[in-house]
Design an enzyme around this catalytic site. Structure first.
Site, PDB file in Angstrom:
ATOM      1  N   ARG A   7     -10.712 -18.300 -15.581  1.00  0.00           N
ATOM      2  CA  ARG A   7     -10.821 -19.265 -14.473  1.00  0.00           C
ATOM      3  C   ARG A   7     -11.502 -20.559 -14.901  1.00  0.00           C
ATOM      4  O   ARG A   7     -11.161 -21.627 -14.378  1.00  0.00           O
ATOM      5  CB  ARG A   7     -11.564 -18.634 -13.307  1.00  0.00           C
ATOM      6  CG  ARG A   7     -10.682 -17.646 -12.591  1.00  0.00           C
ATOM      7  CD  ARG A   7     -11.294 -17.153 -11.320  1.00  0.00           C
ATOM      8  NE  ARG A   7     -10.280 -16.479 -10.532  1.00  0.00           N
ATOM      9  CZ  ARG A   7     -10.530 -15.511  -9.659  1.00  0.00           C
ATOM     10  NH1 ARG A   7     -11.773 -15.125  -9.458  1.00  0.00           N
ATOM     11  NH2 ARG A   7      -9.554 -14.950  -8.980  1.00  0.00           N
ATOM     12  N   GLY A  42      -2.637 -10.097  -5.741  1.00  0.00           N
ATOM     13  CA  GLY A  42      -3.596  -9.773  -6.789  1.00  0.00           C
ATOM     14  C   GLY A  42      -3.171  -8.587  -7.636  1.00  0.00           C
ATOM     15  O   GLY A  42      -3.208  -8.641  -8.863  1.00  0.00           O
ATOM     16  N   LYS A  45       0.585  -0.841   1.825  1.00  0.00           N
ATOM     17  CA  LYS A  45       0.698  -0.742   3.279  1.00  0.00           C
ATOM     18  C   LYS A  45       1.625  -1.763   3.904  1.00  0.00           C
ATOM     19  O   LYS A  45       1.605  -2.932   3.563  1.00  0.00           O
ATOM     20  CB  LYS A  45      -0.684  -0.917   3.896  1.00  0.00           C
ATOM     21  CG  LYS A  45      -1.562   0.289   3.599  1.00  0.00           C
ATOM     22  CD  LYS A  45      -2.978   0.122   3.810  1.00  0.00           C
ATOM     23  CE  LYS A  45      -3.891  -0.032   4.841  1.00  0.00           C
ATOM     24  NZ  LYS A  45      -5.065  -0.757   4.688  1.00  0.00           N
ATOM     25  N   GLY A 101      -5.447 -13.565  -1.547  1.00  0.00           N
ATOM     26  CA  GLY A 101      -5.462 -13.772  -0.096  1.00  0.00           C
ATOM     27  C   GLY A 101      -4.780 -15.071   0.303  1.00  0.00           C
ATOM     28  O   GLY A 101      -4.011 -15.117   1.262  1.00  0.00           O
TER      29      GLY A 101
HETATM   30  P1  ADP Z   1      -0.803  -6.988  -3.968  1.00  0.00           P
HETATM   31  O1  ADP Z   1      -2.279  -7.083  -4.266  1.00  0.00           O
HETATM   32  O2  ADP Z   1       0.034  -7.395  -5.110  1.00  0.00           O
HETATM   33  O3  ADP Z   1      -0.454  -7.698  -2.701  1.00  0.00           O
HETATM   34  P2  ADP Z   1      -1.139  -4.463  -2.633  1.00  0.00           P
HETATM   35  O4  ADP Z   1      -2.616  -4.645  -2.603  1.00  0.00           O
HETATM   36  O5  ADP Z   1      -0.425  -4.578  -1.358  1.00  0.00           O
HETATM   37  O6  ADP Z   1      -0.479  -5.431  -3.726  1.00  0.00           O
HETATM   38  O7  ADP Z   1      -0.804  -3.001  -3.172  1.00  0.00           O
HETATM   39  C1  ADP Z   1      -1.139  -2.545  -4.449  1.00  0.00           C
HETATM   40  C2  ADP Z   1      -1.397  -1.078  -4.459  1.00  0.00           C
HETATM   41  O8  ADP Z   1      -0.327  -0.353  -3.872  1.00  0.00           O
HETATM   42  C3  ADP Z   1      -1.523  -0.553  -5.853  1.00  0.00           C
HETATM   43  O9  ADP Z   1      -2.862  -0.169  -6.077  1.00  0.00           O
HETATM   44  C4  ADP Z   1      -0.571   0.637  -5.908  1.00  0.00           C
HETATM   45  O10 ADP Z   1      -1.128   1.772  -6.549  1.00  0.00           O
HETATM   46  C5  ADP Z   1      -0.323   0.916  -4.452  1.00  0.00           C
HETATM   47  N1  ADP Z   1       0.969   1.624  -4.242  1.00  0.00           N
HETATM   48  C6  ADP Z   1       2.194   1.220  -4.600  1.00  0.00           C
HETATM   49  N2  ADP Z   1       3.116   2.154  -4.317  1.00  0.00           N
HETATM   50  C7  ADP Z   1       2.465   3.205  -3.764  1.00  0.00           C
HETATM   51  C8  ADP Z   1       2.863   4.490  -3.281  1.00  0.00           C
HETATM   52  N3  ADP Z   1       4.132   4.865  -3.294  1.00  0.00           N
HETATM   53  N4  ADP Z   1       1.916   5.293  -2.788  1.00  0.00           N
HETATM   54  C9  ADP Z   1       0.616   4.913  -2.780  1.00  0.00           C
HETATM   55  N5  ADP Z   1       0.172   3.717  -3.226  1.00  0.00           N
HETATM   56  C10 ADP Z   1       1.084   2.860  -3.715  1.00  0.00           C
HETATM   57 MG    MG Z   2      -3.989  -6.047  -3.395  1.00  0.00          MG
END
Ligand code: ADP
Ligand code: MG
Length: 396
Positions: free
Chosen positions: A36, A353, A203, A376
């Site tokens: 960073r 992230g 989620k 975020g």
């Molecule tokens: P980002 O930060 O890129 O927006 P998220 O925070 O929404 O992504 O989600 C990332 C997490 O989702 C990871 O830690 C991953 O392990 C989890 N994940 C992905 N697929 C599944 C699954 N089928 N069941 C449980 N967790 C999952």
């Molecule tokens: Mg995330």
């Protein structure tokens, strides 16, 4: 959304307040990753090379109590910055007061001051994080121009971004901020088509805003990751012990209806009996039986998604396809990364992230046109929200 940048303003002999993102990981007072700081250099150097005096502000971690201050000083960051710039950097261990004012008054063209962690102002009434107007006014009074280069906090109205800007001081974007606005902003406002969004992660509830905002924009929305199974449930399929948000099933139905064939769900999964990298795995097409949980998209889904991606001219990826942290469930995410890496004439963007971490860890980071630095903030941009930190930058 054209915003003024450092290139649109005369910096000569000016005291330039720069909000940077120096929120680096520290362990026992040692910076473990200076990415960073390096990323902030182009804007800082530009200010200095064009005759400005730079006064740098950043937060570092969260500070709520006096005890939280320990290990959150920007002193080591200022030292590292001096090494990277190859020049003396003055660190002021205060966020206001005489020492700061004297340091600023003594600045000559081309010199740099780093102000102490802006969140040290949060101990006494969250002045930074709640955008106390007096604090923003005070910081603004120290300079002639404000450059906001901290995209990661652009979705928050804090004193060190929105507070300073809203005093009316000329406010422009730095190069990092400019890049984020350009890539994500343009991809949504005027995407080269076909535009394909790949959404995954844990989620649905985290991504509802993104899905809703992208339905009218994207040509296809590929859904993977843990949120798949809430959509499966909405379609009346069984999901075994896979992740589900039962209170979002109705909404998933609505989204499927609204999107028509724009939303593409996976056709198979890699499932296992426990949330573990080591239990036996099987590929399941369609309904997932009792006792199994799906932790990744399956090989047919990788093929399906890769086929759709192959014609894409704009790709926005937010959310891993599976539990990529487990090597046995990383193949879906790797497959999608490979499909994106093969695109030669597309703008490819990661916002999120964990997705950025996945691309990094799996060795695909350099294959993307842009990896957003603000989890975020990029999520909120993808949701179509107005980011207060961005809105406060002067329009061209
Ligand atoms: P980002 O930060 O890129 O927006 P998220 O925070 O929404 O992504 O989600 C990332 C997490 O989702 C990871 O830690 C991953 O392990 C989890 N994940 C992905 N697929 C599944 C699954 N089928 N069941 C449980 N967790 C999952
Ligand atoms: Mg995330």
């Amino acid at each position: 959304m054209a915003k003024k940048t450092v290139k649109d303003i005369d910096l000569k002999d000016k005291k330039v307040l720069v909000r940077v993102d120096f929120n680096v990981p520290l362990k026992d007072g040692v910076i473990t990753d200076d990415t960073r700081i390096k990323a902030a250099l182009p804007t800082i150097k530009y200010v200095l090379d064009n005759g400005g005096k730079a006064i740098l502000f950043s937060h570092l971690g969260r500070v709520k109590t006096e005890e939280d201050k320990a290990g959150k000083s920007l002193a080591p960051v200022a030292k590292r910055l001096g090494e990277l710039l190859g020049k003396e950097v003055t660190f002021v261990p205060e966020t206001r007061g005489e020492a700061l004012e004297v340091a600023v008054a003594n600045l000559k063209d081309g010199e740099v001051v780093v102000v102490e962690n802006t969140r040290f102002e949060d101990i006494d009434g969250k002045k930074e994080s709640k955008n106390d107007p007096e604090l923003g006014k005070y910081w603004a009074s120290l300079g002639d121009i404000f450059v906001n280069d901290a995209f990661g906090t652009a979705h928050r109205a804090h004193a060190s971004n929105v507070g300073i800007a809203s005093t009316g001081i000329p406010t422009v974007a730095g190069f990092l901020m400019e890049k984020e606005i350009q890539f994500i902003g343009d991809a949504i406002a005027e995407p080269k088509r076909p535009m394909v969004a790949i959404l995954g992660g844990a989620k649905v509830s985290d991504k509802i805003g993104v899905i809703k905002n992208l339905i009218p924009v994207a040509d296809k929305i590929l859904i993977g990751g843990g949120m798949t199974y809430t959509f499966y449930t909405a379609k009346g399929m069984t999901i075994g012990n896979s992740l589900v948000e039962l209170d979002k099933v109705e909404l998933a139905k609505e989204l499927l209806e609204e999107a028509g064939d724009k939303i593409v769900l996976g056709v198979d999964v890699i499932a296992t009996s426990e949330f573990s990298n080591d239990t036996p795995r099987e590929v399941i097409s369609g309904n997932i039986p009792d006792g199994l949980m799906a932790l990744d998209i399956g090989p047919e889904t990788v093929k399906l998604f890769s086929g759709i991606l192959q014609d894409a001219k704009t790709v926005i990826w937010n959310g891993p396809m599976g539990v990529f942290e487990f090597s046995n469930f990383a193949n879906g995410t790797i497959g999608v990364c490979e499909a994106i890496a093969n695109l030669t004439d597309a703008t490819t963007i990661i916002g999120g992230g964990d997705s950025a971490a996945a691309a990094e860890q799996l060795g695909f980071a350099d294959k993307f046109s842009h990896i957003s630095t603000g989890g975020g903030a990029s999520l909120e941009l993808l949701e179509g929200k107005t980011l207060p930190g961005l809105a406060a930058i002067n329009d061209k």
